[in-house]
Design a protein around this motif. Structure first.
Motif, PDB file in Angstrom:
ATOM      1  N   UNK A 268      31.976 -16.400  36.530  1.00  0.00           N
ATOM      2  CA  UNK A 268      30.919 -17.400  36.401  1.00  0.00           C
ATOM      3  C   UNK A 268      29.606 -16.867  36.979  1.00  0.00           C
ATOM      4  N   UNK A 269      29.696 -16.072  38.038  1.00  0.00           N
ATOM      5  CA  UNK A 269      28.488 -15.493  38.627  1.00  0.00           C
ATOM      6  C   UNK A 269      27.774 -14.568  37.644  1.00  0.00           C
ATOM      7  N   UNK A 270      28.536 -13.804  36.859  1.00  0.00           N
ATOM      8  CA  UNK A 270      27.899 -12.919  35.886  1.00  0.00           C
ATOM      9  C   UNK A 270      27.202 -13.723  34.790  1.00  0.00           C
ATOM     10  N   UNK A 271      27.748 -14.886  34.433  1.00  0.00           N
ATOM     11  CA  UNK A 271      27.074 -15.750  33.458  1.00  0.00           C
ATOM     12  C   UNK A 271      25.733 -16.216  34.014  1.00  0.00           C
ATOM     13  N   UNK A 272      25.740 -16.663  35.277  1.00  0.00           N
ATOM     14  CA  UNK A 272      24.498 -17.099  35.906  1.00  0.00           C
ATOM     15  C   UNK A 272      23.506 -15.959  36.070  1.00  0.00           C
ATOM     16  N   UNK A 273      23.994 -14.761  36.392  1.00  0.00           N
ATOM     17  CA  UNK A 273      23.108 -13.610  36.543  1.00  0.00           C
ATOM     18  C   UNK A 273      22.461 -13.241  35.206  1.00  0.00           C
ATOM     19  N   UNK A 274      23.223 -13.356  34.129  1.00  0.00           N
ATOM     20  CA  UNK A 274      22.658 -13.091  32.811  1.00  0.00           C
ATOM     21  C   UNK A 274      21.551 -14.073  32.461  1.00  0.00           C
ATOM     22  N   UNK A 275      21.765 -15.352  32.754  1.00  0.00           N
ATOM     23  CA  UNK A 275      20.726 -16.354  32.510  1.00  0.00           C
ATOM     24  C   UNK A 275      19.498 -16.087  33.369  1.00  0.00           C
ATOM     25  N   UNK A 276      19.717 -15.660  34.605  1.00  0.00           N
ATOM     26  CA  UNK A 276      18.602 -15.355  35.501  1.00  0.00           C
ATOM     27  C   UNK A 276      17.758 -14.201  34.961  1.00  0.00           C
ATOM     28  N   UNK A 277      18.408 -13.108  34.541  1.00  0.00           N
ATOM     29  CA  UNK A 277      17.677 -11.962  34.018  1.00  0.00           C
ATOM     30  C   UNK A 277      16.918 -12.321  32.743  1.00  0.00           C
ATOM     31  N   UNK A 278      17.561 -13.094  31.875  1.00  0.00           N
ATOM     32  CA  UNK A 278      16.938 -13.472  30.603  1.00  0.00           C
ATOM     33  C   UNK A 278      15.668 -14.284  30.843  1.00  0.00           C
ATOM     34  N   UNK A 279      15.768 -15.264  31.723  1.00  0.00           N
ATOM     35  CA  UNK A 279      14.606 -16.108  31.992  1.00  0.00           C
ATOM     36  C   UNK A 279      13.542 -15.374  32.797  1.00  0.00           C
ATOM     37  N   UNK A 280      13.968 -14.461  33.671  1.00  0.00           N
ATOM     38  CA  UNK A 280      13.003 -13.679  34.442  1.00  0.00           C
ATOM     39  C   UNK A 280      12.144 -12.815  33.520  1.00  0.00           C
TER      40      UNK A 280
END
Length: 287
Positions: free
Chosen positions: A95-107
């Motif tokens: 689940x953390x990798x899913x959140x990290x992917x969303x973070x990078x995309x939005x960043x």
């Protein structure tokens, strides 16, 4: 036309192979499916974009920066998503990798904007004619970079102490710890190398297609996962061959279907292989 599509498929498949090698390396060492891999590839592509914008159209700085930026991101991802949950249930890191992917995309969307970015053509329309087959300079460059990285990675995994530690941890983390291998440090190194390869693949994707977007990571990540599963997600060599197969099948499928069916062809191939040989084409079935 068939030979040209085959050559296009090999050029595209070489990039897929590099993406899936990084995925298989991360999965083999960390032992988890990662959902941030596609966004690390996207980060490498945008690193190439800014390298071309500020350092000129030379490919060497773009490749080096793509490698280093994604390598550092691999360290950050491991610290946030894996290291803190080393002995926790596996779904927490997932689940953390899913959140990290969303973070990078939005960043990247905030920093660079949501619109598509164009990459300058470095090689132009130059090509080599070989027995009536046209091979572009761009394809030759991609083949050379991917082949060089695969050879270096092979020597690293088989001839160096760190590489042998990576292979040991991928086989059995507990046994590796018992013989004195620092499993946390080794998994960090494996994740960094896998992400660095993903960053280089992102640079090559940017050069190959000429257009990048901050949301490209989702589809690319699924494609890398598809290639790795096709060849065998626990086999680095199998993942590379899986990437080549997907690239060739997609381009040959365009001759029969429309270009919009490109992704459908690859995922139908994956489904067929999973039904016949779920462990992948190049992994021995275990009892």
């Amino acid at each position: 036309m068939l030979l040209e599509q085959l050559m296009n498929g090999l050029g595209q498949g070489a990039i897929y192979a590099l993406m899936s090698i990084g995925y298989a390396l991360i999965f083999g060492v960390v032992g988890l499916v990662t959902f941030v891999h596609g966004d690390v590839i996207m980060l490498g592509a945008f690193t190439a974009y800014y390298s071309f914008a500020y350092l000129g159209s030379s490919l060497l700085p773009a490749l080096l920066l793509g490698f280093l930026v994604s390598d550092g991101m691999g360290f950050f991802i491991h610290r946030v998503c894996y290291d803190r949950f080393f002995n926790s249930p596996r779904q927490i890191s997932l689940i953390c990798t899913i959140g990290m992917g969303m973070f990078l995309r939005n960043l990247v969307q905030v920093a660079a904007g949501a619109e598509s970015k164009g990459i300058p053509s470095t090689f132009g329309s130059g090509a080599v004619q070989l027995a009536g087959l046209r091979i572009t300079y761009k394809q030759i460059f991609i083949f050379a970079v991917v082949l060089a990285l695969v050879l270096v990675l092979t020597v690293f995994l088989n001839k160096t102490r760190v590489g042998m530690s990576l292979k040991s941890v991928s086989m059995d983390k507990t046994a590796s710890a018992l013989v004195g291998i620092d499993t946390r440090r080794t998994t960090t190194m494996g994740n960094m190398i896998g992400c660095a390869l993903a960053g280089v693949a992102g640079v090559l994707l940017a050069v190959y297609y000429g257009t990048i977007t901050p949301t490209m990571g989702g589809n690319i990540g699924m494609k890398a996962f598809c290639c790795a599963v096709l060849g065998g997600v626990s086999s680095v060599g199998g993942a590379a061959v899986g990437g080549l197969l997907i690239g060739v099948c997609e381009n040959l499928g365009i001759m029969v279907f429309s270009a919009g069916m490109r992704d459908t062809v690859s995922f139908l191939l994956l489904i067929a292989v999973l039904l016949i040989k779920p462990e992948g084409l190049f992994v021995r079935r275990s009892r």
